[in-house]
Each structure stands twice: as structure tokens, then as C-alpha cells.
Design a protein around this motif. Structure first.
Motif, PDB file in Angstrom:
ATOM      1  N   ASP A  65      -9.201  22.451  11.330  1.00  0.00           N
ATOM      2  CA  ASP A  65      -7.846  22.626  10.780  1.00  0.00           C
ATOM      3  C   ASP A  65      -7.223  21.293  10.383  1.00  0.00           C
ATOM      4  OD1 ASP A  65      -7.980  25.334  10.969  1.00  0.00           O
ATOM      5  OD2 ASP A  65      -6.854  25.496  12.845  1.00  0.00           O
ATOM      6  N   ASN A  66      -7.512  20.250  11.150  1.00  0.00           N
ATOM      7  CA  ASN A  66      -7.018  18.920  10.785  1.00  0.00           C
ATOM      8  C   ASN A  66      -7.571  18.486   9.433  1.00  0.00           C
ATOM      9  OD1 ASN A  66      -5.331  17.058  12.665  1.00  0.00           O
ATOM     10  ND2 ASN A  66      -6.534  18.315  14.065  1.00  0.00           N
ATOM     11  N   VAL A  67      -8.871  18.701   9.248  1.00  0.00           N
ATOM     12  CA  VAL A  67      -9.499  18.279   7.993  1.00  0.00           C
ATOM     13  C   VAL A  67      -8.963  19.104   6.821  1.00  0.00           C
ATOM     14  CG1 VAL A  67     -11.708  18.145   6.762  1.00  0.00           C
ATOM     15  CG2 VAL A  67     -11.558  17.391   9.140  1.00  0.00           C
ATOM     16  N   ALA A  68      -8.684  20.394   7.095  1.00  0.00           N
ATOM     17  CA  ALA A  68      -8.241  21.305   6.027  1.00  0.00           C
ATOM     18  C   ALA A  68      -6.765  21.143   5.673  1.00  0.00           C
ATOM     19  CB  ALA A  68      -8.526  22.748   6.438  1.00  0.00           C
ATOM     20  N   LEU A  69      -6.034  20.336   6.446  1.00  0.00           N
ATOM     21  CA  LEU A  69      -4.573  20.257   6.264  1.00  0.00           C
ATOM     22  C   LEU A  69      -4.112  20.018   4.820  1.00  0.00           C
ATOM     23  CD1 LEU A  69      -1.833  20.321   7.779  1.00  0.00           C
ATOM     24  CD2 LEU A  69      -2.043  17.837   8.008  1.00  0.00           C
ATOM     25  N   PRO A  70      -4.690  19.049   4.090  1.00  0.00           N
ATOM     26  CA  PRO A  70      -4.215  18.844   2.706  1.00  0.00           C
ATOM     27  C   PRO A  70      -4.408  20.086   1.832  1.00  0.00           C
ATOM     28  CG  PRO A  70      -5.504  16.962   3.438  1.00  0.00           C
ATOM     29  CD  PRO A  70      -5.694  18.053   4.467  1.00  0.00           C
ATOM     30  N   MET A 101       0.830  -1.205   0.000  1.00  0.00           N
ATOM     31  CA  MET A 101       0.000   0.000   0.000  1.00  0.00           C
ATOM     32  C   MET A 101       0.866   1.256   0.000  1.00  0.00           C
ATOM     33  SD  MET A 101      -3.388   0.916   1.058  1.00  0.00           S
ATOM     34  CE  MET A 101      -3.983   0.871   2.643  1.00  0.00           C
ATOM     35  N   HIS A 102       1.923   1.267   0.798  1.00  0.00           N
ATOM     36  CA  HIS A 102       2.796   2.449   0.863  1.00  0.00           C
ATOM     37  C   HIS A 102       3.473   2.735  -0.474  1.00  0.00           C
ATOM     38  CE1 HIS A 102       3.076   2.091   5.521  1.00  0.00           C
ATOM     39  NE2 HIS A 102       2.071   2.839   5.131  1.00  0.00           N
ATOM     40  N   VAL A 103       3.916   1.713  -1.177  1.00  0.00           N
ATOM     41  CA  VAL A 103       4.553   1.993  -2.474  1.00  0.00           C
ATOM     42  C   VAL A 103       3.508   2.414  -3.516  1.00  0.00           C
ATOM     43  CG1 VAL A 103       6.636   0.613  -2.061  1.00  0.00           C
ATOM     44  CG2 VAL A 103       4.719  -0.426  -3.254  1.00  0.00           C
ATOM     45  N   MET A 104       2.306   1.829  -3.454  1.00  0.00           N
ATOM     46  CA  MET A 104       1.265   2.238  -4.410  1.00  0.00           C
ATOM     47  C   MET A 104       0.826   3.672  -4.161  1.00  0.00           C
ATOM     48  SD  MET A 104      -1.238  -0.935  -5.214  1.00  0.00           S
ATOM     49  CE  MET A 104      -1.880  -1.193  -3.583  1.00  0.00           C
ATOM     50  N   ALA A 105       0.822   4.073  -2.886  1.00  0.00           N
ATOM     51  CA  ALA A 105       0.361   5.410  -2.503  1.00  0.00           C
ATOM     52  C   ALA A 105       1.485   6.443  -2.588  1.00  0.00           C
ATOM     53  CB  ALA A 105      -0.206   5.375  -1.094  1.00  0.00           C
ATOM     54  N   LEU A 106       2.633   6.037  -3.114  1.00  0.00           N
ATOM     55  CA  LEU A 106       3.786   6.927  -3.306  1.00  0.00           C
ATOM     56  C   LEU A 106       4.292   7.498  -1.983  1.00  0.00           C
ATOM     57  CD1 LEU A 106       2.577   8.893  -6.484  1.00  0.00           C
ATOM     58  CD2 LEU A 106       3.713   6.668  -6.357  1.00  0.00           C
ATOM     59  N   ASP A 108       4.947   6.816 -15.250  1.00  0.00           N
ATOM     60  CA  ASP A 108       5.845   6.027 -14.403  1.00  0.00           C
ATOM     61  C   ASP A 108       6.333   6.924 -13.264  1.00  0.00           C
ATOM     62  OD1 ASP A 108       7.851   4.648 -13.167  1.00  0.00           O
ATOM     63  OD2 ASP A 108       9.049   4.311 -14.981  1.00  0.00           O
ATOM     64  N   THR A 109       5.805   6.681 -12.069  1.00  0.00           N
ATOM     65  CA  THR A 109       6.078   7.587 -10.944  1.00  0.00           C
ATOM     66  C   THR A 109       7.514   7.477 -10.452  1.00  0.00           C
ATOM     67  OG1 THR A 109       5.359   5.951  -9.320  1.00  0.00           O
ATOM     68  CG2 THR A 109       3.692   7.474 -10.146  1.00  0.00           C
ATOM     69  N   THR A 110       8.194   6.382 -10.772  1.00  0.00           N
ATOM     70  CA  THR A 110       9.576   6.243 -10.304  1.00  0.00           C
ATOM     71  C   THR A 110      10.501   7.220 -11.049  1.00  0.00           C
ATOM     72  OG1 THR A 110       9.800   4.319 -11.776  1.00  0.00           O
ATOM     73  CG2 THR A 110       9.409   3.872  -9.460  1.00  0.00           C
ATOM     74  N   ARG A 111       9.991   7.853 -12.110  1.00  0.00           N
ATOM     75  CA  ARG A 111      10.799   8.821 -12.851  1.00  0.00           C
ATOM     76  C   ARG A 111      10.500  10.262 -12.455  1.00  0.00           C
ATOM     77  NH1 ARG A 111      12.607   5.619 -17.308  1.00  0.00           N
ATOM     78  NH2 ARG A 111      13.465   7.435 -18.357  1.00  0.00           N
ATOM     79  N   LEU A 112       9.545  10.460 -11.578  1.00  0.00           N
ATOM     80  CA  LEU A 112       9.170  11.827 -11.188  1.00  0.00           C
ATOM     81  C   LEU A 112      10.079  12.357 -10.080  1.00  0.00           C
ATOM     82  CD1 LEU A 112       5.267  11.456 -10.996  1.00  0.00           C
ATOM     83  CD2 LEU A 112       6.635  12.340 -12.890  1.00  0.00           C
ATOM     84  N   SER A 113      10.216  13.675 -10.014  1.00  0.00           N
ATOM     85  CA  SER A 113      10.992  14.294  -8.930  1.00  0.00           C
ATOM     86  C   SER A 113      10.230  14.126  -7.611  1.00  0.00           C
ATOM     87  CB  SER A 113      11.180  15.781  -9.219  1.00  0.00           C
ATOM     88  OG  SER A 113       9.930  16.446  -9.110  1.00  0.00           O
ATOM     89  N   ALA A 114      10.976  14.261  -6.512  1.00  0.00           N
ATOM     90  CA  ALA A 114      10.364  14.095  -5.188  1.00  0.00           C
ATOM     91  C   ALA A 114       9.237  15.104  -4.963  1.00  0.00           C
ATOM     92  CB  ALA A 114      11.425  14.233  -4.100  1.00  0.00           C
ATOM     93  N   SER A 115       9.432  16.346  -5.422  1.00  0.00           N
ATOM     94  CA  SER A 115       8.408  17.367  -5.178  1.00  0.00           C
ATOM     95  C   SER A 115       7.160  17.077  -6.011  1.00  0.00           C
ATOM     96  CB  SER A 115       8.948  18.761  -5.471  1.00  0.00           C
ATOM     97  OG  SER A 115       9.304  18.869  -6.825  1.00  0.00           O
ATOM     98  N   ARG A 116       7.366  16.575  -7.216  1.00  0.00           N
ATOM     99  CA  ARG A 116       6.236  16.213  -8.070  1.00  0.00           C
ATOM    100  C   ARG A 116       5.460  15.043  -7.461  1.00  0.00           C
ATOM    101  NH1 ARG A 116       5.093  15.447 -13.623  1.00  0.00           N
ATOM    102  NH2 ARG A 116       2.854  15.132 -13.580  1.00  0.00           N
ATOM    103  N   ALA A 167       5.281  14.338  -4.275  1.00  0.00           N
ATOM    104  CA  ALA A 167       4.573  14.844  -3.097  1.00  0.00           C
ATOM    105  C   ALA A 167       3.298  15.568  -3.517  1.00  0.00           C
ATOM    106  CB  ALA A 167       5.486  15.776  -2.299  1.00  0.00           C
ATOM    107  N   ARG A 168       3.400  16.360  -4.589  1.00  0.00           N
ATOM    108  CA  ARG A 168       2.219  17.103  -5.052  1.00  0.00           C
ATOM    109  C   ARG A 168       1.157  16.140  -5.597  1.00  0.00           C
ATOM    110  NH1 ARG A 168       2.462  20.150  -9.741  1.00  0.00           N
ATOM    111  NH2 ARG A 168       4.716  20.219  -9.477  1.00  0.00           N
ATOM    112  N   THR A 169       1.599  15.166  -6.372  1.00  0.00           N
ATOM    113  CA  THR A 169       0.670  14.175  -6.920  1.00  0.00           C
ATOM    114  C   THR A 169      -0.058  13.445  -5.798  1.00  0.00           C
ATOM    115  OG1 THR A 169       2.116  13.857  -8.824  1.00  0.00           O
ATOM    116  CG2 THR A 169       0.538  12.103  -8.372  1.00  0.00           C
ATOM    117  N   ARG A 170       0.703  13.074  -4.776  1.00  0.00           N
ATOM    118  CA  ARG A 170       0.125  12.355  -3.643  1.00  0.00           C
ATOM    119  C   ARG A 170      -0.921  13.208  -2.931  1.00  0.00           C
ATOM    120  NH1 ARG A 170       4.960  10.927  -0.920  1.00  0.00           N
ATOM    121  NH2 ARG A 170       4.743  12.935   0.067  1.00  0.00           N
TER     122      ARG A 170
END
Ligand SMILES: Nc1ncnc2c1ncn2[C@@H]1O[C@H](COP(=O)(O)OP(=O)(O)OP(=O)(O)O)[C@@H](O)[C@H]1O
Ligand SMILES: [Mg+2]
Length: 232
Positions: free
Chosen positions: A107-112, A53-58, A73-81, A83-86
Motif C-alpha cells: 500500500d505504501n508503494v501504491a500510494l501515488p 530541490m524543493h522548489v524544482m520539485a514543486l 511556467d509552473t508559477t502560473r499554474l493552479s495549486a491543484s494542477r 499537485a497533479r503534475t508533481r
């Protein structure tokens, strides 16, 4: 439901640690998840469910193999990309993703949305709407710590919904809940799947919850050993 695959796991391995302490938790997993599907991941403790699950969820990267999301292919994306995709694409219902203790429910719900840079007014409007869906709007101004276990779990689901995610990843979403609250959480997830087409990926030990999913994948020793579709 369309037949287009949203997530494709190709020949993925995951080894934790190095040298004599290395442990291979995934040993060549292939799995495709269709848009709109509800998928249960089942198997014994330690079999590799959360790792998958963790690898699928990036949230983690595979040691070898690829995770393709919507053709990329997510393994080719930059770390910031990544994080944003996730943040934009996924919602998480994980027991270990604790709520921020001192912060309000709102505020907890609004965090993302804060992470995504949405204005405060818009954050509050959306967070309240999400809490309303979970019948939790009256607790919006409470501190997240001042809630029952089932209420906290509903706040976690409200937070998972806030970005209109394409996929909700849930790890034991009903694990620590009484039967009635667990049923309410389960009903909420399947309503989202049915009415909004949100793809569900649920790790569970609960046979009843797994049986409600379109499909159940069984993991044993880091491999997929069964992949069963529920009869229509
Ligand atoms: N960070 C880590 N470092 C080393 N080994 C790990 C790490 N995380 C998990 N493992 C090991 O990988 C294997 C798979 O762990 P994982 O958490 O995926 O299991 P699981 O199927 O989710 O189990 P459970 O049902 O108990 O949650 C286990 O043997 C575990 O000890
Ligand atoms: Mg686990």
C-alpha cells in the motif's frame, strides 16, 4: 539524451519567514536540467540544496523567479494542477518522506496511484512489479515499519517508480545506509537513468555518488558557484 531542457530555474530566490527573522536561502539561481541527465547538487550544510530541490520539485514555491517544466511556467499554474503534475511527473526519494507506518509495504508503494485514482487491482499489479525490481516482492505484505533501513529505502524507491516518473528527486538517498546497501540504492537509480532515461536530481554529501552523475552543481550561500560536467 536529448538536448531539450526539462526543468529550467530562472533567477529564483527563496526567503523563509518575514521581517527581522527572514532568511534568504536562495539568492538568484539559474539552472537548466536536460531530459535524461543525472545531476548532483552538492555543497555545505545550510547552503540551500534542499531548498533548491524543493522548489524544482514543486513542493515549495520560489519567492521570486520561475520554474519551467517542459516549457510550462509552473508559477502560473493552479495549486491543484501543480499537485497533479508533481504526482504524475516526479518520484521522490527523501528520507523525510516517511512510509506510512501501519500500512503494508504494498500500500505504501501504491500510494501515488491511489492519489491518481487508479483502480485497486491495477495499483497492486504495478506496486508488486515495482517491488520485484527492487528485490522486495517477498516483503509486500509486511508492515512498512517491520523492515531494515536499507529495505525501507528500497520501498521508498519502489514508490518513487510507481508512476513511471520523468524525474526522480533524491535527497541524500544513501545518507543513512551502510556501504553495500548504499551501493545497491545508487546502482538502482543509475540503472533507471540509463535504461529508462529517467532524469535524476540528487542532493548528496557523498563524493562517490556525485562523481557518478553526468554533472555536479555546487551551491554556496544560496548561489550556484560551480557547474561541472563529468568527462565522457
Ligand atoms: N522552513 C524554513 N524556515 C526558515 N529557514 C529555513 C527553512 N528551511 C531552511 N531554512 C534555512 O535555509 C538555509 C538552507 O537550508 P537547506 O535545507 O536548503 O540547506 P541544505 O543545503 O539542504 O543543508 P543540509 O546539507 O544540512 O541538508 C539554512 O540556513 C536553513 O536554516
Ligand atoms: Mg538538505
Amino acid at each position: 539524451m536529448t538536448s531539450a531542457d526539462l526543468i529550467t530555474v530562472s533567477n529564483v530566490t527563496k526567503t523563509y519567514g518575514e521581517g527581522s527573522s527572514a532568511f534568504t536561502a536562495l539568492r538568484g539561481v539559474d539552472l537548466s536540467i536536460a531530459r535524461g541527465e543525472s545531476l548532483a547538487i552538492v555543497g555545505k550544510s545550510g547552503s540551500g540544496k534542499s531548498t533548491l530541490m524543493h522548489v524544482m520539485a514543486l513542493l515549495d514555491t520560489p519567492s521570486t523567479g520561475t520554474i519551467t517544466l517542459d516549457g510550462t511556467d509552473t508559477t502560473r499554474l493552479s495549486a491543484s494542477r501543480v499537485a497533479r503534475t508533481r504526482n504524475d511527473t516526479f518520484g521522490f526519494v527523501f528520507q523525510q518522506f516517511f512510509l506510512i507506518a501501519g500500512a503494508s509495504v504494498l500500500d505504501n508503494v501504491a500510494l501515488p496511484l491511489s492519489i491518481a485514482g487508479v483502480s485497486r487491482k491495477e495499483r497492486e499489479r504495478k506496486a508488486l512489479a515495482a517491488l520485484e525490481r527492487l528485490d522486495m516482492a517477498d516483503k509486500a505484505r509486511n508492515r512498512a515499519t517491520d523492515l531494515s533501513g536499507g529495505q525501507k529505502q528500497r520501498v521508498v524507491i519502489a514508490r518513487a517508480l510507481i508512476n513511471d516518473p520523468e524525474v526522480i528527486f533524491a535527497d541524500e538517498p544513501t545518507g543513512n545506509l551502510d556501504t553495500a546497501t548504499g551501493q545497491a540504492v545508487e546502482d538502482t537509480l543509475f540503472t533507471l537513468n540509463r535504461e529508462q532515461g529517467i532524469t535524476l536530481v540528487i542532493v548528496t554529501h557523498d563524493p562517490d555518488l556525485a562523481a557518478h552523475c553526468d554533472r555536479a552543481v555546487t551551491i554556496a550561500d544560496g548561489r550556484v558557484v560551480a557547474d561541472e560536467r563529468r568527462a565522457a
